[in-house]
Design a protein around this motif. Structure first.
Motif, PDB file in Angstrom:
ATOM      1  N   ARG A 237       0.785  -1.531   0.200  1.00  0.00           N
ATOM      2  CA  ARG A 237       0.241  -0.168  -0.096  1.00  0.00           C
ATOM      3  C   ARG A 237       0.650   1.016   0.376  1.00  0.00           C
ATOM      4  NH1 ARG A 237      -2.671  -2.752   3.949  1.00  0.00           N
ATOM      5  NH2 ARG A 237      -1.865  -1.809   5.609  1.00  0.00           N
ATOM      6  N   ARG A 238       2.128   0.935   0.996  1.00  0.00           N
ATOM      7  CA  ARG A 238       2.752   2.555   0.993  1.00  0.00           C
ATOM      8  C   ARG A 238       3.523   2.543  -0.548  1.00  0.00           C
ATOM      9  NH1 ARG A 238       5.960   0.675   4.874  1.00  0.00           N
ATOM     10  NH2 ARG A 238       7.610   0.240   4.071  1.00  0.00           N
ATOM     11  N   ALA A 239       3.933   1.886  -1.803  1.00  0.00           N
ATOM     12  CA  ALA A 239       4.800   1.729  -2.698  1.00  0.00           C
ATOM     13  C   ALA A 239       3.575   2.251  -3.566  1.00  0.00           C
ATOM     14  CB  ALA A 239       5.187   0.217  -3.424  1.00  0.00           C
ATOM     15  N   ARG A 240       2.397   1.503  -3.600  1.00  0.00           N
ATOM     16  CA  ARG A 240       1.040   2.285  -4.215  1.00  0.00           C
ATOM     17  C   ARG A 240       0.806   3.336  -3.790  1.00  0.00           C
ATOM     18  NH1 ARG A 240      -4.847   0.580  -4.129  1.00  0.00           N
ATOM     19  NH2 ARG A 240      -5.298   1.910  -1.815  1.00  0.00           N
ATOM     20  N   ASP A 241       0.817   4.138  -2.816  1.00  0.00           N
ATOM     21  CA  ASP A 241       0.456   5.355  -2.724  1.00  0.00           C
ATOM     22  C   ASP A 241       2.134   6.369  -3.478  1.00  0.00           C
ATOM     23  OD1 ASP A 241      -1.817   4.963  -1.514  1.00  0.00           O
ATOM     24  OD2 ASP A 241      -0.490   4.991   0.634  1.00  0.00           O
ATOM     25  N   GLU A 242       3.168   5.446  -2.943  1.00  0.00           N
ATOM     26  CA  GLU A 242       4.341   6.330  -3.979  1.00  0.00           C
ATOM     27  C   GLU A 242       4.297   6.275  -5.367  1.00  0.00           C
ATOM     28  OE1 GLU A 242       9.133   6.014  -3.575  1.00  0.00           O
ATOM     29  OE2 GLU A 242       7.869   5.476  -2.030  1.00  0.00           O
ATOM     30  N   HIS A 243       3.683   5.491  -5.955  1.00  0.00           N
ATOM     31  CA  HIS A 243       3.751   5.295  -7.347  1.00  0.00           C
ATOM     32  C   HIS A 243       2.958   6.037  -8.056  1.00  0.00           C
ATOM     33  CE1 HIS A 243       2.901   3.381 -10.696  1.00  0.00           C
ATOM     34  NE2 HIS A 243       1.278   3.266 -10.677  1.00  0.00           N
ATOM     35  N   ARG A 244       1.147   6.366  -6.505  1.00  0.00           N
ATOM     36  CA  ARG A 244       0.490   7.183  -7.791  1.00  0.00           C
ATOM     37  C   ARG A 244       0.758   8.987  -7.532  1.00  0.00           C
ATOM     38  NH1 ARG A 244      -5.163   5.271  -3.865  1.00  0.00           N
ATOM     39  NH2 ARG A 244      -5.449   2.818  -5.725  1.00  0.00           N
ATOM     40  N   ASP A 245       1.349   9.223  -6.716  1.00  0.00           N
ATOM     41  CA  ASP A 245       2.192  10.539  -6.920  1.00  0.00           C
ATOM     42  C   ASP A 245       3.184  10.813  -7.560  1.00  0.00           C
ATOM     43  OD1 ASP A 245       0.922  11.471  -4.274  1.00  0.00           O
ATOM     44  OD2 ASP A 245       2.191  11.211  -2.431  1.00  0.00           O
ATOM     45  N   ASP A 246       4.591  10.068  -7.949  1.00  0.00           N
ATOM     46  CA  ASP A 246       5.109   9.610  -8.923  1.00  0.00           C
ATOM     47  C   ASP A 246       4.617   9.475 -10.513  1.00  0.00           C
ATOM     48  OD1 ASP A 246       8.543   9.282  -9.567  1.00  0.00           O
ATOM     49  OD2 ASP A 246       7.826   7.249 -10.350  1.00  0.00           O
ATOM     50  N   TRP A 247       3.683   8.809 -10.389  1.00  0.00           N
ATOM     51  CA  TRP A 247       2.798   8.901 -11.869  1.00  0.00           C
ATOM     52  C   TRP A 247       2.832  10.165 -11.947  1.00  0.00           C
ATOM     53  CZ3 TRP A 247       3.368   4.419 -16.228  1.00  0.00           C
ATOM     54  CH2 TRP A 247       2.305   4.788 -16.272  1.00  0.00           C
ATOM     55  N   GLN A 248       1.689  11.133 -11.260  1.00  0.00           N
ATOM     56  CA  GLN A 248       0.732  11.938 -11.376  1.00  0.00           C
ATOM     57  C   GLN A 248       2.262  12.655 -11.963  1.00  0.00           C
ATOM     58  OE1 GLN A 248      -1.070  13.519  -8.339  1.00  0.00           O
ATOM     59  NE2 GLN A 248      -3.179  11.683  -8.207  1.00  0.00           N
ATOM     60  N   GLN A 249       3.145  13.259 -11.691  1.00  0.00           N
ATOM     61  CA  GLN A 249       4.696  13.896 -11.661  1.00  0.00           C
ATOM     62  C   GLN A 249       4.514  13.780 -13.149  1.00  0.00           C
ATOM     63  OE1 GLN A 249       7.452  13.715  -8.612  1.00  0.00           O
ATOM     64  NE2 GLN A 249       5.461  14.109  -6.869  1.00  0.00           N
TER      65      GLN A 249
ATOM     66  N   ARG B  18       0.255  -2.844 -19.044  1.00  0.00           N
ATOM     67  CA  ARG B  18       1.426  -2.806 -18.127  1.00  0.00           C
ATOM     68  C   ARG B  18       2.948  -2.155 -18.028  1.00  0.00           C
ATOM     69  NH1 ARG B  18       2.534  -8.488 -19.431  1.00  0.00           N
ATOM     70  NH2 ARG B  18       1.147  -9.329 -20.526  1.00  0.00           N
ATOM     71  N   GLN B  19       2.817  -0.779 -18.871  1.00  0.00           N
ATOM     72  CA  GLN B  19       3.627   0.477 -18.433  1.00  0.00           C
ATOM     73  C   GLN B  19       3.733   0.555 -16.617  1.00  0.00           C
ATOM     74  OE1 GLN B  19       3.070   4.698 -19.378  1.00  0.00           O
ATOM     75  NE2 GLN B  19       4.716   4.014 -21.618  1.00  0.00           N
ATOM     76  N   ARG B  20       1.861   1.228 -16.823  1.00  0.00           N
ATOM     77  CA  ARG B  20       1.727   1.312 -14.994  1.00  0.00           C
ATOM     78  C   ARG B  20       2.146  -0.030 -14.357  1.00  0.00           C
ATOM     79  NH1 ARG B  20      -2.700   5.451 -13.412  1.00  0.00           N
ATOM     80  NH2 ARG B  20      -1.614   5.597 -10.678  1.00  0.00           N
ATOM     81  N   VAL B  21       1.714  -1.044 -14.026  1.00  0.00           N
ATOM     82  CA  VAL B  21       2.618  -2.040 -13.317  1.00  0.00           C
ATOM     83  C   VAL B  21       4.167  -1.654 -13.196  1.00  0.00           C
ATOM     84  CG1 VAL B  21       2.028  -4.901 -12.745  1.00  0.00           C
ATOM     85  CG2 VAL B  21       0.347  -3.893 -13.569  1.00  0.00           C
ATOM     86  N   ASN B  22       4.685  -2.024 -14.604  1.00  0.00           N
ATOM     87  CA  ASN B  22       6.147  -2.323 -14.405  1.00  0.00           C
ATOM     88  C   ASN B  22       6.804  -0.217 -13.743  1.00  0.00           C
ATOM     89  OD1 ASN B  22       6.177  -4.312 -15.837  1.00  0.00           O
ATOM     90  ND2 ASN B  22       6.537  -3.117 -18.440  1.00  0.00           N
ATOM     91  N   ALA B  23       5.794   0.697 -13.625  1.00  0.00           N
ATOM     92  CA  ALA B  23       6.127   1.746 -12.975  1.00  0.00           C
ATOM     93  C   ALA B  23       6.191   1.123 -11.092  1.00  0.00           C
ATOM     94  CB  ALA B  23       5.737   2.845 -13.207  1.00  0.00           C
ATOM     95  N   PHE B  24       5.244   0.666 -10.957  1.00  0.00           N
ATOM     96  CA  PHE B  24       4.756   0.031  -9.539  1.00  0.00           C
ATOM     97  C   PHE B  24       5.633  -0.564  -9.164  1.00  0.00           C
ATOM     98  CE2 PHE B  24       3.712  -2.766  -6.822  1.00  0.00           C
ATOM     99  CZ  PHE B  24       3.105  -2.397  -5.818  1.00  0.00           C
ATOM    100  N   VAL B  25       6.107  -1.908 -10.253  1.00  0.00           N
ATOM    101  CA  VAL B  25       8.058  -2.840  -9.427  1.00  0.00           C
ATOM    102  C   VAL B  25       8.524  -1.985  -9.537  1.00  0.00           C
ATOM    103  CG1 VAL B  25       8.618  -4.922 -10.621  1.00  0.00           C
ATOM    104  CG2 VAL B  25       6.466  -4.245 -10.150  1.00  0.00           C
ATOM    105  N   SER B  26       8.579  -0.932 -10.248  1.00  0.00           N
ATOM    106  CA  SER B  26       9.839  -0.328  -9.752  1.00  0.00           C
ATOM    107  C   SER B  26      10.186   0.739  -8.367  1.00  0.00           C
ATOM    108  CB  SER B  26      10.302   0.639 -10.375  1.00  0.00           C
ATOM    109  OG  SER B  26      10.448   0.066 -12.142  1.00  0.00           O
ATOM    110  N   ILE B  27       9.007   1.245  -8.342  1.00  0.00           N
ATOM    111  CA  ILE B  27       8.788   2.176  -7.409  1.00  0.00           C
ATOM    112  C   ILE B  27       8.723   0.786  -6.251  1.00  0.00           C
ATOM    113  CG2 ILE B  27       7.344   3.491  -5.589  1.00  0.00           C
ATOM    114  CD1 ILE B  27       8.524   4.875  -7.782  1.00  0.00           C
ATOM    115  N   LEU B  28       8.415  -0.122  -5.801  1.00  0.00           N
ATOM    116  CA  LEU B  28       7.599  -0.571  -5.374  1.00  0.00           C
ATOM    117  C   LEU B  28      10.049  -1.292  -4.694  1.00  0.00           C
ATOM    118  CD1 LEU B  28       7.239  -2.973  -2.153  1.00  0.00           C
ATOM    119  CD2 LEU B  28       6.669  -4.145  -5.200  1.00  0.00           C
ATOM    120  N   GLY B  29      10.873  -1.793  -5.339  1.00  0.00           N
ATOM    121  CA  GLY B  29      12.215  -2.023  -5.783  1.00  0.00           C
ATOM    122  C   GLY B  29      12.156  -1.040  -4.486  1.00  0.00           C
TER     123      GLY B  29
END
Length: 301
Positions: free
Chosen positions: A228-240, A270-281
């Motif tokens: 959940r924490r990674a997803r929240d960060e991903h959402r902010d990063d994606w918007q930026q 797929r682009q969105r999921v790949n971006a999330f995995v990078s944030i999760l790392g």
């Protein structure tokens, strides 16, 4: 996803099977169970309406509608048989985007399925991927043997699903600076925007972080709170990223296409999921030590 609850009542596995059969899809309770195990559906909810015993578990309206939409997507596919893993990015895309359809527990199972299928490809697919990657970095003076060696390390790493990161990074560095083989200093080359290029070592380090992340997802060792924490960060990063995407493309020259918007929903997912995995790392504290090793490797050349 508003409106999903209004049009669909909750339903048992039997109801979902009947929904699928109405579309002309052969279905069974086992099919519904498979969907749950893979993360395509959340687990049905317990309900008790009698003093003794309980009624059949039911899927909420959102999940019943999701099952219907997945089956409609299967019917639109040109494939005679649609593997479960090909639909997983859509589930994870919904989870990244919205809070009301895909549960966190379901997303965790879906991420396991996603990680299990990462790198799965045909031999021709692996060859095509390797050629594309090497061509992005290759200097015109790179020899055929240097190009083939780099492609081989990429293909073998994908096939075995356990890459030799040092050898891979060194081979890509060689095609980017082919004069290294004659003992001359390396000239670091990169791809992407001139003000923020990705070098071969950066790219390989990112692959390694994603690989390490997937290893944890396969065994479901990542806590839901971390997801959940990674997803929240991903959402902010994606918007930026969306705000600067056009500017990055304008400064990327011949590689502007890497910032293009996806053509369809599948590519967008797929682009969105790949971006999330990078944030999760990064959330798992894998990024910093991996990039530090990559920098040390580069300095040692």
């Amino acid at each position: 996803m508003t409106g999903w609850r209004d049009a669909w009542p909750a339903g048992s596995a039997v109801d979902l099977v009947e929904d699928a059969r109405t579309l002309g899809i052969k279905a069974s309770p086992r099919m519904v169970t498979d969907y749950v195990e893979k993360g395509l559906l959340a687990s049905p909810l317990f309900r008790k309406t009698t003093q003794r015993g309980s009624d059949r578990r039911v899927f909420p309206p959102e999940q019943r509608r999701l099952f219907h939409e997945l089956n409609c997507a299967k019917l639109r596919s040109p494939l005679a048989r649609v593997p479960h893993r090909t639909m997983i990015p859509v589930i994870l895309y919904l989870w990244c985007l919205d809070d009301t359809v895909v549960t966190h527990t379901q997303a965790r199972r879906a991420l396991r399925t996603y990680a299990q299928s990462a790198g799965l490809n045909s031999d021709e697919g692996r060859r095509s991927t390797a050629r594309t990657i090497v061509e992005q970095f290759a200097h015109p003076l790179a020899t055929t043997s240097q190009l083939r060696a780099a492609q081989q390390w990429i293909r073998e790493g994908e096939r075995a699903r356990r890459p030799n990161w040092d050898a891979l990074a060194d081979s890509l560095s060689t095609v980017a600076s082919p004069w290294r083989s004659r003992g001359l200093p390396e000239i670091v080359r990169g791809i992407g925007p001139p003000h923020a290029p990705f070098t071969t070592d950066h790219v390989v380090a990112k692959w390694e972080v994603d690989w390490q992340t997937n290893q944890q997802l396969v065994v479901e060792s990542v806590d839901e709170r971390v997801l959940r924490r990674a997803r929240d960060e991903h959402r902010d990063d994606w918007q930026q990223y969306q705000r600067v995407r056009t500017d990055l493309a304008s400064r990327a020259g011949s590689l502007a296409h890497i910032f293009d918007l996806p053509d369809g929903q599948e590519q967008a997912a797929r682009q969105r999921v790949n971006a999330f995995v990078s944030i999760l790392g990064n959330t798992l504290d894998l990024t910093k030590p991996t990039f530090a090793r990559a920098q040390a490797r580069a300095r040692a050349r």
